[in-house]
Design an enzyme around this catalytic site. Structure first.
Site, PDB file in Angstrom:
ATOM      1  N   GLU A  26      83.536  -4.071 -13.012  1.00 39.41           N
ATOM      2  CA  GLU A  26      83.137  -4.310 -14.307  1.00 39.41           C
ATOM      3  C   GLU A  26      84.170  -3.815 -15.259  1.00 39.41           C
ATOM      4  O   GLU A  26      85.367  -3.227 -14.934  1.00 39.41           O
ATOM      5  CB  GLU A  26      81.939  -2.924 -14.807  1.00 39.41           C
ATOM      6  CG  GLU A  26      80.993  -3.464 -13.630  1.00 39.41           C
ATOM      7  CD  GLU A  26      80.006  -4.604 -14.080  1.00 39.41           C
ATOM      8  OE1 GLU A  26      80.400  -5.574 -14.697  1.00 39.41           O
ATOM      9  OE2 GLU A  26      78.691  -4.565 -14.052  1.00 39.41           O
ATOM     10  N   HIS A  46      83.431  -9.962 -15.483  1.00 39.34           N
ATOM     11  CA  HIS A  46      83.688  -9.116 -14.046  1.00 39.34           C
ATOM     12  C   HIS A  46      83.964 -10.262 -13.167  1.00 39.34           C
ATOM     13  O   HIS A  46      83.567 -11.389 -13.278  1.00 39.34           O
ATOM     14  CB  HIS A  46      82.390  -8.257 -13.881  1.00 39.34           C
ATOM     15  CG  HIS A  46      81.260  -8.964 -13.373  1.00 39.34           C
ATOM     16  ND1 HIS A  46      80.194  -8.183 -13.608  1.00 39.34           N
ATOM     17  CD2 HIS A  46      80.973  -9.878 -12.670  1.00 39.34           C
ATOM     18  CE1 HIS A  46      79.199  -8.936 -13.100  1.00 39.34           C
ATOM     19  NE2 HIS A  46      79.743 -10.280 -12.506  1.00 39.34           N
ATOM     20  N   ASN A 102      80.604 -10.745 -18.858  1.00 45.22           N
ATOM     21  CA  ASN A 102      81.484  -9.772 -19.146  1.00 45.22           C
ATOM     22  C   ASN A 102      82.866  -9.988 -18.615  1.00 45.22           C
ATOM     23  O   ASN A 102      83.415  -8.845 -19.026  1.00 45.22           O
ATOM     24  CB  ASN A 102      80.795  -8.400 -19.214  1.00 45.22           C
ATOM     25  CG  ASN A 102      80.499  -8.051 -17.615  1.00 45.22           C
ATOM     26  OD1 ASN A 102      80.901  -8.961 -16.760  1.00 45.22           O
ATOM     27  ND2 ASN A 102      80.131  -7.010 -17.586  1.00 45.22           N
ATOM     28  N   ASP A 159      80.702  -8.416  -2.257  1.00 46.77           N
ATOM     29  CA  ASP A 159      79.827  -7.117  -2.753  1.00 46.77           C
ATOM     30  C   ASP A 159      78.520  -7.106  -2.197  1.00 46.77           C
ATOM     31  O   ASP A 159      77.844  -8.003  -1.419  1.00 46.77           O
ATOM     32  CB  ASP A 159      79.866  -7.224  -4.212  1.00 46.77           C
ATOM     33  CG  ASP A 159      79.645  -8.406  -4.864  1.00 46.77           C
ATOM     34  OD1 ASP A 159      79.296  -9.202  -4.318  1.00 46.77           O
ATOM     35  OD2 ASP A 159      79.950  -8.486  -6.142  1.00 46.77           O
TER      36      ASP A 159
HETATM   37  C1  F6R Z   1      78.725 -12.087  -6.784  1.00 42.70           C
HETATM   38  C2  F6R Z   1      79.570 -11.546  -7.737  1.00 42.70           C
HETATM   39  C3  F6R Z   1      79.578 -11.879  -8.876  1.00 42.70           C
HETATM   40  C4  F6R Z   1      79.131 -12.946  -9.546  1.00 42.70           C
HETATM   41  C5  F6R Z   1      79.242 -13.114 -11.110  1.00 42.70           C
HETATM   42  C6  F6R Z   1      78.673 -14.657 -11.541  1.00 42.70           C
HETATM   43  O1  F6R Z   1      79.004 -11.798  -5.236  1.00 42.70           O
HETATM   44  O2  F6R Z   1      80.384 -10.783  -7.146  1.00 42.70           O
HETATM   45  O3  F6R Z   1      80.902 -11.445  -9.706  1.00 42.70           O
HETATM   46  O4  F6R Z   1      80.006 -13.935  -9.139  1.00 42.70           O
HETATM   47  O5  F6R Z   1      78.024 -12.112 -11.365  1.00 42.70           O
HETATM   48  O6  F6R Z   1      77.252 -14.695 -11.184  1.00 42.70           O
HETATM   49  P1  F6R Z   1      76.447 -16.063 -11.308  1.00 42.70           P
HETATM   50  O7  F6R Z   1      77.246 -17.015 -10.622  1.00 42.70           O
HETATM   51  O8  F6R Z   1      74.972 -15.619 -10.812  1.00 42.70           O
HETATM   52  O9  F6R Z   1      76.596 -16.123 -12.918  1.00 42.70           O
END
Ligand code: F6R
Length: 241
Positions: free
Chosen positions: A143, A138, A136, A67
């Site tokens: 989301e 995701h 959450n 992303d």
């Molecule tokens: C990042 C992504 C997100 C993160 C998720 C966890 O490229 O796609 O899904 O993997 O938000 O983020 P952290 O590792 O910062 O807790």
């Protein structure tokens, strides 16, 4: 889904790095799906150390990131392009043609997302997709929603995700409202998935991902349906299992 629990985040990260390294050793031309955020940082440090020791060679690997924030260019300090360059690619001397990240500045984000999926397909699909887990539930920036998403698309970020990611942005700077992300179908097409979750703030999402029903309000729960998904947790993230 194969769930493994490690005493701490360092060991879970090393386990993830070993799986990725194994993929690259088995097939030096692997197509890897990569993630950003806090979780992959120790994993990337391990991979860099292995490459510097001469155990691993990334010169023929191709990467596709999950992303990118809409509206952030490659030089923006919070863009995922910049994150990847600073935390992985520059240390492995990877060439620009090996690296793919959605263009956050694309004038037509939908066309950019279609082209991104087509490029992954043309590369032969993802051999291994690395994922973190949002608090959450995701994965990528898919989301919680009434339906699972399919292909890559431009998503409106939830307020919780924007709050969670506030820590990466300078004081006074707005966290973007939208992002370009691989969709759930794009992720599920990866031949192997490795999801890593560490820390107590992931425990609730982990519980719902592993033990709950498959539910688009917990996007990661779809991984229960994947044929080769490995979930690597530290004890804190696994506390509610
Ligand atoms: C990042 C992504 C997100 C993160 C998720 C966890 O490229 O796609 O899904 O993997 O938000 O983020 P952290 O590792 O910062 O807790």
């Amino acid at each position: 889904m194969n769930v493994r629990v490690y005493p701490n985040g360092d060991l879970a990260s090393i386990a993830a790095a070993v799986l990725i390294a194994g993929q690259v050793v088995d097939n030096p031309r692997s197509v890897l799906g990569l993630a950003t955020g806090s979780t992959p940082l120790p994993i990337y440090r391990e991979l860099i150390a292995m490459a510097h020791r001469g155990v691993l060679d990334f010169q023929n690997v191709t990467t596709y990131n999950l992303d990118e924030y809409a509206g952030l260019g490659p030089d923006h300090p919070c863009s995922y392009r910049r994150f990847m360059q600073e935390n992985l690619f520059s240390h492995l001397q990877m060439r620009p043609e090996q690296i793919h990240i959605p263009n956050g500045l694309a004038e037509d984000p939908d066309a950019e997302c279609r082209a991104y999926d087509a490029a992954i397909a043309a590369a032969g699909g993802l051999d291994l997709q690395l994922l973190g887990l949002g608090s959450n539930g995701h994965i990528g920036f898919n989301e919680p929603a009434p339906h699972f998403t399919t292909n890559s698309y431009c998503v409106r970020l939830s307020e919780q995700t924007r709050r969670d990611n506030r820590r990466f942005f300078a004081e006074g700077e707005q966290v973007p409202t939208h992002a370009l992300t691989m969709g759930i179908a794009s992720i599920m097409q990866a031949r192997r998935i490795v999801l890593v979750a560490t820390g107590p703030n992931k425990a609730q999402a982990v519980k719902r991902m592993v033990d709950g029903p498959v539910d688009p309000m917990v996007p990661a729960s779809i991984l229960q349906m994947h044929r080769h998904a490995t979930i690597l947790l530290d004890a804190d993230a696994a506390a509610l299992l």
